[in-house]
Enzyme design. Structure first.
Site, PDB file in Angstrom:
ATOM      1  N   GLU A  17       1.122  -1.256  -0.105  1.00 39.42           N
ATOM      2  CA  GLU A  17       0.223   0.017  -0.244  1.00 39.42           C
ATOM      3  C   GLU A  17       0.696   1.050   0.009  1.00 39.42           C
ATOM      4  OE1 GLU A  17      -0.705  -2.016   1.994  1.00 39.42           O
ATOM      5  OE2 GLU A  17      -2.870  -2.962   1.853  1.00 39.42           O
ATOM      6  N   PHE A  31     -10.856  -7.816  14.705  1.00 35.01           N
ATOM      7  CA  PHE A  31      -9.225  -7.906  13.314  1.00 35.01           C
ATOM      8  C   PHE A  31      -9.800  -6.778  12.727  1.00 35.01           C
ATOM      9  CE2 PHE A  31      -8.640  -9.803   9.350  1.00 35.01           C
ATOM     10  CZ  PHE A  31      -7.371 -10.558   9.594  1.00 35.01           C
ATOM     11  N   GLN A  32      -8.519  -6.440  11.521  1.00 34.58           N
ATOM     12  CA  GLN A  32      -7.843  -5.935  11.127  1.00 34.58           C
ATOM     13  C   GLN A  32      -8.657  -3.782  11.556  1.00 34.58           C
ATOM     14  OE1 GLN A  32      -8.126  -6.977   7.000  1.00 34.58           O
ATOM     15  NE2 GLN A  32      -5.875  -7.692   7.515  1.00 34.58           N
ATOM     16  N   LYS A  88     -17.166  -0.836   7.041  1.00 30.42           N
ATOM     17  CA  LYS A  88     -17.387  -2.067   6.287  1.00 30.42           C
ATOM     18  C   LYS A  88     -18.919  -1.784   5.796  1.00 30.42           C
ATOM     19  CE  LYS A  88     -17.182  -6.606   4.784  1.00 30.42           C
ATOM     20  NZ  LYS A  88     -16.737  -7.004   3.864  1.00 30.42           N
ATOM     21  N   MET A 146      24.657   9.145   1.538  1.00 30.23           N
ATOM     22  CA  MET A 146      24.372  10.356   1.836  1.00 30.23           C
ATOM     23  C   MET A 146      24.362   9.899   3.453  1.00 30.23           C
ATOM     24  SD  MET A 146      23.820  13.507   1.260  1.00 30.23           S
ATOM     25  CE  MET A 146      22.415  13.910   0.199  1.00 30.23           C
TER      26      MET A 146
END
Lengths: 165, 574
Positions: free
Chosen positions: B53, B115-116, B165, B482
Site C-alpha cells: 500500500e 480483526f484488522q 464495512k 548520503m
C-alpha cells in the site's frame, strides 16, 4: 504572556482531537481548555488559555485557523473581555470554628456552599483565575482541602464585539 | 418509477466517476471487498493493483505531481491503512493533492480491537490536510466530493476518508446524490493577494538594487511557471529555485542561478546572502534552504507570497507578507508593474549581475571525472543528453537525488518529481510508475540508489502487470551514500551501518520480474549502454551502474553557518 483564545468550530467527531493534536504536535502550550456545543448545536466553542510570545501566538492562531473545521478564532486578551472559571472544592469542616471560618471566607469571595457532609463542605466559586487562586490559598490556611476541580476558563469579549458565524 | 437505491460501495465508485477519476491505486482486503466488487463492474476508471500500500500512495502521488490531478488510493482497514501512512506524510510535506479511501471494520465493532482494526483517522491526524469518518451510506458521495475539493484547493494536501464495512455492504442502500460544487462555511481559502500588500511588494521590488527571486514548489503546484518566467524577464532579475521548485523557471534560462540551499549553487546562496530584497514565491524558508536562521540574509527585505498563512513568518520573518494563490498574485504583481510603468535601474542591475557572474565563474556545481570509476554526476549528464532534457525524472532520496537536481536542468515544471519535504526513500519507483501511467509515450526515469530502490522493489511486479516500462537508473555505490558522506564529514569516517554487504544482483532480479537488466561498470561503455537502455521502449529496463563510492555531494552548506557558508569541494570553503 498568558492569552485566552476563543475558537468557533464545526461540532463534528474529531474536531476537538484535531485542536488538541495540533497543540501537542507543534509544541504549543495548553494551560486549560474548555469545550461545549453552542446554542446552535452544529457549532462548538472552545476556550484555550495558553502562553507564548507574539511569534508563537501568531503561529498558534494561524495553525488553528488552518484546520478545516475551524470557522473563527480570536485572541480575547487583545481587547477588553470577561473571563470566568468555575471551582468546586471539598474542604474539611470538622468543628464549629472551622465551619464558621470556611463559611466566612466563602461569603467574602461570594462563593456558595452547595453541599454538606458529616465532616466536609463543598463550595462553588466562579471568577477569574486570580480570584480562584486567592480563594484556594486563603482556604488552605484555615482548613484541609480534600479535593478540588476547576473548569478552565471561558471568556467573551466586552461590548458589541461577538464571535459568531 | 421510484428513485434507484445504491449500496455504499456503489456510491464510492459512482462518486469517483462523477469526479472524473481515471486511475485509483490500491490493494484489496476484507473491509473493502464490496468496493472492489463494485469496481469490477464498472469501466469508468482503472484500478492499479500494487504490491504494497505504501507504493499505492507514492504512485498516486507521482501521478498527481505530473498531471496536477488528485491522486486516489484505496486500502483496506488495519495494516492496509497503516501502510499508507508514509505515503500520506510524503504528500503532506510536499502539498500534493491526494484522497485516501481507507476501509474500516463495521461501525458496531469500532473500538473493540476487532480483526484488522486501527484508528486510521487518528493515526494520520498530524499528516493530513483533513479527514472524514463516514458513518452513513447517504453521506458517502458528498464526503468524497468534499475530500477532493479540500485536497485540491488552497494549499493542496492529502485527505483520508474512513469507510466502515457496514455502510458498504448490499444490505444498506440509499439514494445517490452528489454536489460537486462544494461549499463549506468553515473553509474558504484566499485566492487574490490583498491590493495594499501587492502595492507594497511592488514598491520594494522596484526599489531593490539587489533583488533575488526565490521560487518554490508552489509555482509548480499552481501552474505559474509562465507567469514566473514573465516576471523574471520583466525585472531581468536573478532567480533561484528550491529543490521542489526546479523547472518552475527553466534550468537553462539565462536568469536561472541554480538551486539554493544545502546543496545549492554558490551563486544562488551568495545572491540570497547579498540581496537587499528577496521575493519568495510559493517557497517556505525550509531549514534545508536557510541553514542557521539567525544568520539568514540579515540585510534583506523579505517579500513572501504564499497560499498558506502559517508558512509566512514561521521560520523567517516576512516584512511584506502576501497571502494568495501564487499564479493570481504573480498576475497582480505584473499588472501593478505595468500600471506603475516600471523600468529597471540598469546600472544597479548591471552591477548586481556582475557580482553574480563572479560567483558563477567559481563553477561550484562541478566534478572531476578521471579514467577509473564512473562518477555519479557523469551518469546524470549522460541521462540528460540521451533524453534531450525532456524526460520525467523521478527520484528516490539520497546522493543521487542531489546529483539529479544539480546536473539535470529541468526545462519545465512537473518534470522533476521527488520527495523533498519528507525525504522518503522508496518513493522513486512507484512515483515513476504513476507518471508513466499518465504519460506512456514520454521517457520516465527513476533515478535511485542501491539503498532506496530496495525500499519498494516489489513494485517491479506491478510494472509487468500494467506494462509500465520506466527506466530505472541505479547509482550503485554499495553503500548508503548520503549517510556515508555525513559519516565521512562529521563522524570521523566511522561507517556505522551505511555499508551494504549483500546487495542483490539487480540484473538477475530485474530479469526474474520479467524485465531487462543492464549492468554498467566501465566508463567507456556508459554512454553506449545507457543509450541502449533508453532505446528499449516496451520493456522496463533496470540499469545498474557501478559508481565511485567515495564521491560526495558538493557544494554543501556548512552546518550552523549562514546561507552562503559553503564547502565548494572537499576542504575548500567558499
Amino acid at each position: 504572556m498568558r492569552r485566552i483564545l476563543a475558537i468557533l468550530l464545526e461540532n463534528e467527531p474529531g474536531s476537538l482531537s484535531r485542536i488538541v493534536g495540533l497543540f501537542s504536535q507543534r509544541a504549543f502550550n495548553i494551560e486549560s481548555l474548555t469545550v461545549a456545543p453552542t446554542e446552535d448545536e452544529s457549532l462548538s466553542r472552545i476556550t484555550i488559555a495558553t502562553k507564548g510570545d507574539d511569534k508563537v501566538l501568531e503561529q498558534i492562531v494561524k495553525q488553528v485557523n488552518k484546520l478545516i473545521d475551524v470557522i473563527k478564532i480570536t485572541d480575547l486578551t487583545e481587547r477588553s473581555h470577561v473571563e470566568r472559571e468555575l471551582l468546586l472544592i471539598k474542604v474539611l469542616a470538622m468543628n464549629d470554628k472551622s465551619r464558621t471560618e470556611v463559611k466566612r471566607i466563602t461569603d467574602i469571595f461570594r462563593g456558595s456552599i452547595i453541599d454538606i457532609g458529616k465532616q466536609v463542605y463543598t463550595i462553588q466559586l466562579t471568577g477569574d483565575a486570580d480570584k480562584l487562586n486567592a480563594f484556594l490559598k486563603t482556604l488552605a490556611h484555615e482548613t484541609e482541602i480534600i479535593e478540588s476541580v476547576r473548569s478552565g476558563c471561558v471568556g467573551i469579549a466586552r461590548g458589541e464585539k461577538a464571535l459568531r458565524v | 418509477m421510484s428513485t434507484p437505491l445504491f449500496t455504499g460501495a456503489e456510491m464510492v465508485v459512482k462518486a469517483l466517476s462523477a469526479l472524473d477519476v481515471k486511475y485509483i491505486f490500491g490493494y484489496p482486503g476484507g473491509s473493502v471487498l464490496d468496493i472492489y466488487d463494485a469496481i469490477f463492474q464498472q469501466n469508468d476508471f482503472e484500478h492499479i493493483l500494487v504490491r504494497h500500500e505504501q507504493a499505492a500512495t507514492h504512485m498516486a502521488d507521482g501521478y498527481s505531481r505530473a498531471t496536477g490531478e488528485v491522486g486516489v488510493v484505496l486500502a483496506t482497514s488495519g495494516p492496509g491503512a497503516t501502510n499508507c501512512v508514509t505515503g500520506i506524510a510524503t504528500a503532506y510535506m510536499d502539498s500534493i493533492p491526494m484522497v485516501v479511501l481507507a476501509g474500516q471494520v463495521a461501525t458496531s465493532l469500532i473500538g473493540d480491537d476487532a480483526f484488522q482494526e486501527t484508528d486510521i483517522v487518528g493515526c494520520s491526524r498530524p499528516i493530513v490536510k483533513h479527514s472524514f469518518n463516514c458513518r452513513r451510506v447517504e453521506d458517502i458521495p458528498n464526503i468524497i466530493a468534499k475530500a477532493f475539493y479540500i485536497a485540491k484547493s488552497g494549499r493542496p494536501g492529502p485527505v483520508v476518508v474512513e469507510l466502515p464495512k457496514d455502510i458498504l455492504i448490499p444490505e444498506n442502500k440509499a439514494k445517490f446524490h452528489i454536489e460537486t460544487n462544494v461549499k463549506m462555511r468553515s473553509y474558504n481559502p484566499t485566492k487574490k493577494g490583498h491590493p495594499k500588500q501587492i502595492k507594497k511588494a511592488v514598491q520594494a521590488i522596484t526599489k531593490a538594487k539587489k533583488l533575488v527571486i526565490y521560487s518554490g514548489g508552489g509555482i509548480v503546484l499552481a501552474n505559474a511557471s509562465e507567469l514566473l518566467t514573465q516576471l523574471v524577464e520583466t525585472l531581468n532579475a536573478p532567480c533561484t529555485n528550491t529543490l521542489m521548485g526546479l523547472g518552475g523557471l527553466s534550468g537553462t534560462h539565462k536568469n536561472f542561478i541554480g538551486m539554493l540551499g544545502m546543496h545549492g549553487s554558490l551563486e544562488a546562496n551568495k545572491a540570497m546572502a547579498n540581496a537587499d530584497v528577496i521575493l519568495a514565491l510559493g517557497a517556505r524558508f525550509d531549514d534545508r534552504v536557510t541553514n542557521n536562521v539567525k544568520k539568514f540574509c540579515p540585510n534583506a527585505t523579505i517579500v513572501h507570497v504564499d497560499i498558506d498563512p502559517t508558512s509566512i513568518s514561521k521560520t523567517i520573518n516576512a516584512h511584506i507578507p502576501v497571502v494568495g494563490l501564487v499564479d493570481i498574485v504573480l498576475q497582480q504583481i505584473l499588472d501593478e508593474l505595468t500600471e506603475t510603468q516600471f523600468s529597471p535601474d540598469k546600472t544597479a542591475l548591471e552591477q548586481w549581475w556582475q557580482e553574480i557572474n563572479e560567483w558563477r565563474a567559481v563553477d561550484s556545481v562541478s566534478y572531476q571525472q578521471d579514467d577509473s570509476k564512473i562518477k555519479p554526476q557523469r551518469v546524470v549528464e549522460a541521462m540528460y543528453k540521451i533524453t534531450k532534457g525532456e524526460a520525467y525524472v523521478c527520484s528516490d532520496v539520497g546522493q543521487h537525488q542531489m546529483f539529479a537536481a544539480q546536473y539535470y536542468p529541468f526545462a519545465k515544471p512537473r518534470q522533476w518529481i521527488n520527495s523533498g519535504g519528507l525525504g522518503t526513500m522508496g518513493f522513486g519507483l512507484p512515483a515513476a510508475m504513476g507518471v508513466k501511467l499518465a504519460f506512456p509515450d514520454s521517457h520516465v526515469i527513476c533515478i535511485t540508489g542501491d539503498g532506496s530502490i530496495q525500499m519498494n522493489i516489489q513494485e517491479l511486479s506491478t510494472c509487468l502487470q500494467y506494462n509500465l516500462p520506466v527506466v530505472i537508473v541505479t547509482l550503485n555505490n554499495r553503500s548508503l551514500g548520503m549517510v556515508r558522506q555525513w559519516q565521512d564529514m562529521i563522524y570521523g569516517g566511522r561507517h556505522s551501518s551505511s555499508y551494504m554487504e549483500s546487495i542483490p544482483d539487480f540484473v538477475k532480479l530485474a530479469e526474474a520480474y520479467g524485465h531487462v537488466g543492464i549492468k554498467i561498470d566501465r566508463l567507456d561503455e556508459l554512454d553506449s549502454k545507457l543509450t541502449e537502455a533508453f532505446e528499449i521502449k516496451n520493456r522496463l529496463v533496470f540499469v545498474d551502474i557501478c559508481v565511485d563510492e567515495k564521491e560526495h555531494v558538493y557544494p554543501m552548506q556548512i552546518k550552523h553557518g549562514a546561507v552562503d557558508d559553503m564547502w565548494i569541494k572537499k576542504g575548500v570553503k567558499a
